[in-house]
Design a protein around this motif. Sequence first.
Motif, PDB file in Angstrom:
ATOM      1  N   MET A   1       0.832  -1.196   0.000  1.00 18.49           N
ATOM      2  CA  MET A   1       0.000   0.000   0.000  1.00 18.49           C
ATOM      3  C   MET A   1       0.868   1.247   0.000  1.00 18.49           C
ATOM      4  SD  MET A   1      -2.248   1.808   2.957  1.00 18.49           S
ATOM      5  CE  MET A   1      -0.844   2.861   3.347  1.00 18.49           C
ATOM      6  N   SER A   2       0.475   2.233  -0.778  1.00 16.05           N
ATOM      7  CA  SER A   2       1.122   3.538  -0.748  1.00 16.05           C
ATOM      8  C   SER A   2       0.049   4.585  -0.500  1.00 16.05           C
ATOM      9  CB  SER A   2       1.845   3.830  -2.072  1.00 16.05           C
ATOM     10  OG  SER A   2       0.920   3.897  -3.142  1.00 16.05           O
ATOM     11  N   ALA A   3       0.457   5.718   0.034  1.00 16.55           N
ATOM     12  CA  ALA A   3      -0.499   6.774   0.331  1.00 16.55           C
ATOM     13  C   ALA A   3       0.178   8.121   0.221  1.00 16.55           C
ATOM     14  CB  ALA A   3      -1.091   6.593   1.730  1.00 16.55           C
ATOM     15  N   LEU A   4      -0.550   9.100  -0.278  1.00 21.30           N
ATOM     16  CA  LEU A   4      -0.096  10.477  -0.319  1.00 21.30           C
ATOM     17  C   LEU A   4      -1.061  11.314   0.508  1.00 21.30           C
ATOM     18  CD1 LEU A   4       1.461  12.953  -1.413  1.00 21.30           C
ATOM     19  CD2 LEU A   4      -0.122  12.946  -3.360  1.00 21.30           C
ATOM     20  N   VAL A   5      -0.538  12.040   1.506  1.00 23.85           N
ATOM     21  CA  VAL A   5      -1.377  12.916   2.315  1.00 23.85           C
ATOM     22  C   VAL A   5      -0.818  14.327   2.255  1.00 23.85           C
ATOM     23  CG1 VAL A   5      -2.175  11.073   3.845  1.00 23.85           C
ATOM     24  CG2 VAL A   5      -0.123  12.354   4.443  1.00 23.85           C
ATOM     25  N   GLU A   6      -1.723  15.299   2.258  1.00 24.08           N
ATOM     26  CA  GLU A   6      -1.338  16.696   2.064  1.00 24.08           C
ATOM     27  C   GLU A   6      -1.891  17.612   3.152  1.00 24.08           C
ATOM     28  OE1 GLU A   6      -1.280  17.773  -2.306  1.00 24.08           O
ATOM     29  OE2 GLU A   6      -2.553  15.985  -2.409  1.00 24.08           O
ATOM     30  N   SER A   7      -2.449  17.048   4.220  1.00 23.37           N
ATOM     31  CA  SER A   7      -2.923  17.848   5.343  1.00 23.37           C
ATOM     32  C   SER A   7      -2.907  16.976   6.595  1.00 23.37           C
ATOM     33  CB  SER A   7      -4.347  18.364   5.086  1.00 23.37           C
ATOM     34  OG  SER A   7      -5.299  17.321   5.254  1.00 23.37           O
ATOM     35  N   PRO A   8      -2.898  17.585   7.792  1.00 25.89           N
ATOM     36  CA  PRO A   8      -2.926  16.791   9.030  1.00 25.89           C
ATOM     37  C   PRO A   8      -4.149  15.887   9.130  1.00 25.89           C
ATOM     38  CG  PRO A   8      -2.209  19.023   9.510  1.00 25.89           C
ATOM     39  CD  PRO A   8      -2.655  19.023   8.074  1.00 25.89           C
ATOM     40  N   LEU A   9      -5.324  16.361   8.689  1.00 28.43           N
ATOM     41  CA  LEU A   9      -6.515  15.523   8.772  1.00 28.43           C
ATOM     42  C   LEU A   9      -6.400  14.321   7.844  1.00 28.43           C
ATOM     43  CD1 LEU A   9      -9.358  14.946   9.813  1.00 28.43           C
ATOM     44  CD2 LEU A   9     -10.242  16.385   7.958  1.00 28.43           C
ATOM     45  N   SER A  37       6.430  17.154   1.975  1.00 28.61           N
ATOM     46  CA  SER A  37       7.418  17.924   2.727  1.00 28.61           C
ATOM     47  C   SER A  37       7.248  19.421   2.551  1.00 28.61           C
ATOM     48  CB  SER A  37       8.828  17.521   2.291  1.00 28.61           C
ATOM     49  OG  SER A  37       8.996  17.709   0.898  1.00 28.61           O
ATOM     50  N   ASP A  38       6.489  19.848   1.539  1.00 27.87           N
ATOM     51  CA  ASP A  38       6.348  21.278   1.278  1.00 27.87           C
ATOM     52  C   ASP A  38       5.056  21.860   1.843  1.00 27.87           C
ATOM     53  OD1 ASP A  38       4.754  19.854  -0.466  1.00 27.87           O
ATOM     54  OD2 ASP A  38       5.160  21.117  -2.208  1.00 27.87           O
ATOM     55  N   VAL A  39       4.359  21.115   2.696  1.00 31.10           N
ATOM     56  CA  VAL A  39       3.130  21.610   3.321  1.00 31.10           C
ATOM     57  C   VAL A  39       3.445  22.053   4.751  1.00 31.10           C
ATOM     58  CG1 VAL A  39       0.798  21.041   4.081  1.00 31.10           C
ATOM     59  CG2 VAL A  39       1.644  20.150   1.908  1.00 31.10           C
ATOM     60  N   PRO A  40       3.217  23.333   5.093  1.00 31.38           N
ATOM     61  CA  PRO A  40       3.519  23.805   6.445  1.00 31.38           C
ATOM     62  C   PRO A  40       2.791  22.995   7.512  1.00 31.38           C
ATOM     63  CG  PRO A  40       3.051  25.656   4.978  1.00 31.38           C
ATOM     64  CD  PRO A  40       2.714  24.412   4.214  1.00 31.38           C
ATOM     65  N   THR A  41       3.458  22.717   8.609  1.00 33.32           N
ATOM     66  CA  THR A  41       2.969  22.022   9.814  1.00 33.32           C
ATOM     67  C   THR A  41       2.790  20.519   9.612  1.00 33.32           C
ATOM     68  OG1 THR A  41       0.532  22.177   9.549  1.00 33.32           O
ATOM     69  CG2 THR A  41       1.679  24.118  10.417  1.00 33.32           C
ATOM     70  N   GLY A  78      -5.987  11.325   0.006  1.00 30.33           N
ATOM     71  CA  GLY A  78      -6.830  12.169   0.851  1.00 30.33           C
ATOM     72  C   GLY A  78      -7.518  13.284   0.102  1.00 30.33           C
ATOM     73  N   ASP A  79      -7.035  13.623  -1.092  1.00 30.91           N
ATOM     74  CA  ASP A  79      -7.583  14.774  -1.799  1.00 30.91           C
ATOM     75  C   ASP A  79      -7.670  14.504  -3.293  1.00 30.91           C
ATOM     76  OD1 ASP A  79      -8.413  17.221  -2.690  1.00 30.91           O
ATOM     77  OD2 ASP A  79      -6.543  18.274  -2.243  1.00 30.91           O
TER      78      ASP A  79
END
Length: 351
Positions: A1-9, A37-41, A78-79
């Motif tokens: 499984m691979s996953a890409l996430v772009e926000s804390p939620l 890595s380029d998303v703040p927080t 996630g998006d």
Amino acid sequence: MSALVESPLQLLCAVEAYAAGHVTPPAATQARIVARSDVPTLATAVGAVRDLGLPDGLDVTVGPVSRTLGGDPVHLVGDPFSGVFQTALARGTAPGRIVVVDDGLATLDMARRLVEAEPMVRLSTPTGPLRYTLGAVTTRRLRRLARAGRLTVCTMLPLDDGLTAGLTALGVEVVEHSFGWLASRSDAGAPPAIEEPTVVVGSGLVADRLVHADQYAAWLAGLAADGPVRYIPHRRHDALVTALFERLPGVRVDVPGAPVEIRLRRLGTDQRVVSLPSTSAVTLTRLLTPRGVAVLPQDVPDSWWTPRATPALREHLSVAAGLARAADAGRSAERPARPAGRPGRRTSPVA
């Protein structure tokens, strides 16, 4: 499984989906979630999730995003509105299965567009012809996967019966979660307890220039007049506006970082959470109201909206308060939320 996430939620919901067994990889295969890595927080959010103890077999890292979906049997996203995901889906062969997890209220718009065969383009973003075409291609490919039984939507949002029926008829597997993995974590990895009786979860509507900052500040000052307030900025926050909040009497401002679902999990029954319509109103209702903590989503008065907030976007955001009440398994869905101020004060944040 691979996953890409772009926000804390997205990160938190990806871990929940894995822990619940919805994206279990084949035996002896490592499941990996990559946070941009380029998303703040987001790096801070990864650290907070790791501190809780990841489910067995799951690795979470921060790094550059892949522009392809690769040959993984399961890919979690996630998006679906993300240009990164849409480009990857358009370029290559889709994985064996795609699992979509929550990205806020946008999940509702995603589901509606999927059912109605509309292009995957954001309500809040002006769309040019190229992005519109890419969104249309994304919708077609996701619908094709659904008809083949290869698309799952894993959500904590209480979808209405009509939308659920539409997704199911299309072939989408719809599964719901209530943050069972997070609720099972011990307090050992939780942030320090918050002492203020009122916690205000900051809204991204201010930084997005959708509501007037001065009206929002006046509302926050009014809440602080009732007692000490801890303010948690949204990950997309206006630094100048947040600096102003730090000077408001009775307001203590945190730094953005770990998901609010993690940092507020130690609140007590003598505390409450207040926010404008947002996904956090729903997620925190799932987590905190069973423990007796009041979560109070507040309506946005018409005078607060800027010209950037289109009628369609306002209507979309207005569903958050109703979703939060519907998500509260311990109360009637029709029962109104308690006022956010002293007894007798309005529930709407009128300046």
